[in-house]
Motif scaffolding. Sequence first.
Motif, PDB file in Angstrom:
ATOM      1  N   ASN A  44       0.851  -1.192   0.000  1.00  0.00           N
ATOM      2  CA  ASN A  44       0.000   0.000   0.000  1.00  0.00           C
ATOM      3  C   ASN A  44       0.883   1.237   0.000  1.00  0.00           C
ATOM      4  O   ASN A  44       1.555   1.547   0.988  1.00  0.00           O
ATOM      5  CB  ASN A  44      -0.926  -0.003   1.219  1.00  0.00           C
ATOM      6  CG  ASN A  44      -1.985   1.091   1.132  1.00  0.00           C
ATOM      7  OD1 ASN A  44      -1.687   2.262   1.345  1.00  0.00           O
ATOM      8  ND2 ASN A  44      -3.202   0.707   0.807  1.00  0.00           N
ATOM      9  N   ALA A  46       0.040   4.400  -0.157  1.00  0.00           N
ATOM     10  CA  ALA A  46      -0.425   5.488   0.702  1.00  0.00           C
ATOM     11  C   ALA A  46       0.064   5.291   2.127  1.00  0.00           C
ATOM     12  O   ALA A  46       0.568   6.223   2.769  1.00  0.00           O
ATOM     13  CB  ALA A  46      -1.958   5.584   0.657  1.00  0.00           C
ATOM     14  N   LYS A  47      -0.050   4.078   2.630  1.00  0.00           N
ATOM     15  CA  LYS A  47       0.380   3.782   3.995  1.00  0.00           C
ATOM     16  C   LYS A  47       1.883   3.951   4.142  1.00  0.00           C
ATOM     17  O   LYS A  47       2.362   4.542   5.110  1.00  0.00           O
ATOM     18  CB  LYS A  47      -0.031   2.360   4.367  1.00  0.00           C
ATOM     19  CG  LYS A  47       0.411   1.939   5.757  1.00  0.00           C
ATOM     20  CD  LYS A  47      -0.022   0.501   6.046  1.00  0.00           C
ATOM     21  CE  LYS A  47       0.469   0.066   7.413  1.00  0.00           C
ATOM     22  NZ  LYS A  47       0.082  -1.348   7.698  1.00  0.00           N
ATOM     23  N   VAL A  53      -5.385   8.674   1.389  1.00  0.00           N
ATOM     24  CA  VAL A  53      -5.783   8.023   0.138  1.00  0.00           C
ATOM     25  C   VAL A  53      -6.349   9.044  -0.841  1.00  0.00           C
ATOM     26  O   VAL A  53      -6.163   8.941  -2.057  1.00  0.00           O
ATOM     27  CB  VAL A  53      -6.813   6.903   0.426  1.00  0.00           C
ATOM     28  CG1 VAL A  53      -7.306   6.278  -0.874  1.00  0.00           C
ATOM     29  CG2 VAL A  53      -6.201   5.839   1.318  1.00  0.00           C
ATOM     30  N   LEU A  56      -3.970  10.584  -3.405  1.00  0.00           N
ATOM     31  CA  LEU A  56      -3.463   9.822  -4.546  1.00  0.00           C
ATOM     32  C   LEU A  56      -4.142  10.221  -5.844  1.00  0.00           C
ATOM     33  O   LEU A  56      -3.510  10.315  -6.900  1.00  0.00           O
ATOM     34  CB  LEU A  56      -3.647   8.323  -4.298  1.00  0.00           C
ATOM     35  CG  LEU A  56      -2.996   7.768  -3.028  1.00  0.00           C
ATOM     36  CD1 LEU A  56      -3.199   6.264  -2.953  1.00  0.00           C
ATOM     37  CD2 LEU A  56      -1.515   8.111  -2.985  1.00  0.00           C
ATOM     38  N   LEU A  61      -1.438  10.182  -8.901  1.00  0.00           N
ATOM     39  CA  LEU A  61      -0.374   9.214  -8.712  1.00  0.00           C
ATOM     40  C   LEU A  61      -0.242   8.312  -9.941  1.00  0.00           C
ATOM     41  O   LEU A  61      -1.227   7.798 -10.452  1.00  0.00           O
ATOM     42  CB  LEU A  61      -0.664   8.358  -7.470  1.00  0.00           C
ATOM     43  CG  LEU A  61       0.311   7.185  -7.245  1.00  0.00           C
ATOM     44  CD1 LEU A  61       1.707   7.713  -6.931  1.00  0.00           C
ATOM     45  CD2 LEU A  61      -0.179   6.288  -6.128  1.00  0.00           C
ATOM     46  N   VAL A  74      -1.591   0.850  -9.810  1.00  0.00           N
ATOM     47  CA  VAL A  74      -2.023   1.264  -8.478  1.00  0.00           C
ATOM     48  C   VAL A  74      -3.524   1.556  -8.500  1.00  0.00           C
ATOM     49  O   VAL A  74      -4.076   2.072  -9.471  1.00  0.00           O
ATOM     50  CB  VAL A  74      -1.230   2.508  -8.010  1.00  0.00           C
ATOM     51  CG1 VAL A  74      -1.488   3.695  -8.911  1.00  0.00           C
ATOM     52  CG2 VAL A  74      -1.564   2.845  -6.556  1.00  0.00           C
ATOM     53  N   LEU A  76      -6.120   3.868  -7.119  1.00  0.00           N
ATOM     54  CA  LEU A  76      -6.113   5.200  -6.507  1.00  0.00           C
ATOM     55  C   LEU A  76      -7.127   5.314  -5.374  1.00  0.00           C
ATOM     56  O   LEU A  76      -7.024   6.230  -4.546  1.00  0.00           O
ATOM     57  CB  LEU A  76      -6.378   6.271  -7.579  1.00  0.00           C
ATOM     58  CG  LEU A  76      -5.334   6.369  -8.681  1.00  0.00           C
ATOM     59  CD1 LEU A  76      -5.701   7.461  -9.677  1.00  0.00           C
ATOM     60  CD2 LEU A  76      -3.964   6.629  -8.100  1.00  0.00           C
ATOM     61  N   THR A  78      -7.687   2.902  -3.058  1.00  0.00           N
ATOM     62  CA  THR A  78      -7.195   2.235  -1.843  1.00  0.00           C
ATOM     63  C   THR A  78      -5.704   2.477  -1.599  1.00  0.00           C
ATOM     64  O   THR A  78      -5.230   2.305  -0.486  1.00  0.00           O
ATOM     65  CB  THR A  78      -7.423   0.724  -1.956  1.00  0.00           C
ATOM     66  OG1 THR A  78      -6.649   0.215  -3.066  1.00  0.00           O
ATOM     67  CG2 THR A  78      -8.890   0.413  -2.173  1.00  0.00           C
ATOM     68  N   GLY A  79      -4.975   2.869  -2.637  1.00  0.00           N
ATOM     69  CA  GLY A  79      -3.530   3.032  -2.495  1.00  0.00           C
ATOM     70  C   GLY A  79      -2.760   1.731  -2.690  1.00  0.00           C
ATOM     71  O   GLY A  79      -1.544   1.708  -2.545  1.00  0.00           O
ATOM     72  N   ASN A  80      -3.457   0.624  -3.037  1.00  0.00           N
ATOM     73  CA  ASN A  80      -2.785  -0.665  -3.205  1.00  0.00           C
ATOM     74  C   ASN A  80      -2.068  -0.737  -4.549  1.00  0.00           C
ATOM     75  O   ASN A  80      -2.655  -0.455  -5.597  1.00  0.00           O
ATOM     76  CB  ASN A  80      -3.793  -1.819  -3.117  1.00  0.00           C
ATOM     77  CG  ASN A  80      -4.263  -2.055  -1.704  1.00  0.00           C
ATOM     78  OD1 ASN A  80      -3.548  -1.753  -0.743  1.00  0.00           O
ATOM     79  ND2 ASN A  80      -5.457  -2.610  -1.555  1.00  0.00           N
TER      80      ASN A  80
END
Length: 500
Positions: A44, A46-47, A53, A56, A61, A74, A76, A78-80
Amino acid sequence: MYIRRQQDYVWIHIVVFLCICDRSASQISYSISEEVNKGTVVGNIAKDLNLNVQELETRDLRIVSSHSKRYFDVNLRTGNIFVDERIDREELCPNVVKCLLKIQAVLNNPMAAHRIEVNILDINDNSPAFIEKTYSLNISESSLTGERYLLPIAVDADIGSNSVKTYKLSQNEHFSLDVQSGGDHGVSAELVLQKALDREKQSVITLLLTAVDGGKPAKSGSLQINVNVLDANDNIPNFSKSLYKVRVRENTPPGTVVIKLNATDLDEGINSKIMYSFIKRGNIDPSNIFDLNAETGEITVKGTLDYEETPAYEVRVQAMDQGTSPRSAHAKLLIEIIDVNDNAPVISVTSLMTPVKEDAELGTIVALVTVSDKDGGNNGVTNCKVIGSVPFKLKSNYKNDYSLVVDGPLDRENTSLYNVTVTATDEGNPPLSSFRVITVHVSDVNDNAPRFMEPVINVYVKENSPIGSVIYTINAFDPDMETNAKLTYTLLDSYPKIFQ
């Protein structure tokens, strides 16, 4: 069962270290197994970057890389970061211990670049295999117990614990198997004679050699060995050394002597006449690179040596006498290739943010630049800089990754386009350099006020001029462009209302 298999094969071991060099560059590392399903989450972003989140999407991003395939993308929302293309480690990084995919996460407003290294972990998806379909050995019935015979090796596209770990021999009364570890060069096996042979009782002995890898569960491959029992010779040729070592520069021209082998045989006549040869093992054929004089044992360079392709050759050589039932001995030859500075650095622009506004702040990222050099040691260490007087400079992000940033005031009205020349030079002797021109466009901002052609204008009007008559045309200009240069004219309220 499916979920458990996913846990066994698709389990992602993530080791993240975040080293923030400045606001525009950082380093993140992940690990993931090869052959995972599309959509498998790597980590992730973002984390790991301590971002909301929502940022992003608002900061657009993007995942960028210099690879031809888009292996990662990615989400956007969830940031995963997830797998977007099938990853085959053996195709991507053949014969490499550590397989790293380098990508970058780029954010806008403000611009920031984060380097990401994804370590592709090997799974045991290849079985050991022998190049030869069958293998034949000619062994004299007068051979003494304890004599050894080098066997072919199996090749396995997997690495580490998933590569070939041991060999096994089918049950028989004459031979045993001695498995030897070669460290980084893997394992090899030798056939050891345990019981004297008798051609009159059995002229051909069929054995099965099995290579087993270290995967869980283990995979294996087998080779049939046919031992032809012959009559002849009392003495075995003997090399002066069991291991020869020699170093050769990679720019050594063909025909140059590498080494001269020496073996002797205590027999007389034709039984003592020795012929030298290479032993082809696996998928490596030394005769493609080196010539061996069968009579003198002199080895010379035949092909082109390339340190970047193969830094060392482990060659097995054989000395065989010419008796009716020939006997042979083998030795190991390690040829180390010395690197020379024969590769110039390569400059890649992985992301170009242009045009740049003329009021851009110092430090604003214009482009992301990566420099690579195939040479080793100091020959592969590079230094990168901008040539000439331009309002831009290179800022080091991580090792050979740089950002081209604004380093001075920009004025579109004076200069609207810059051709920025970037040079990279390695530390070889003599050093090699390469150049790359990056074109940067400067966009306009409304930083200029309109100006009249004259500070004071005197206009004479006839007293009985009709309403609507043009008495004077006023001209003003603005050095900005497009909408920033579009002018409207207005009379101030302090003037009489007779003019409109």
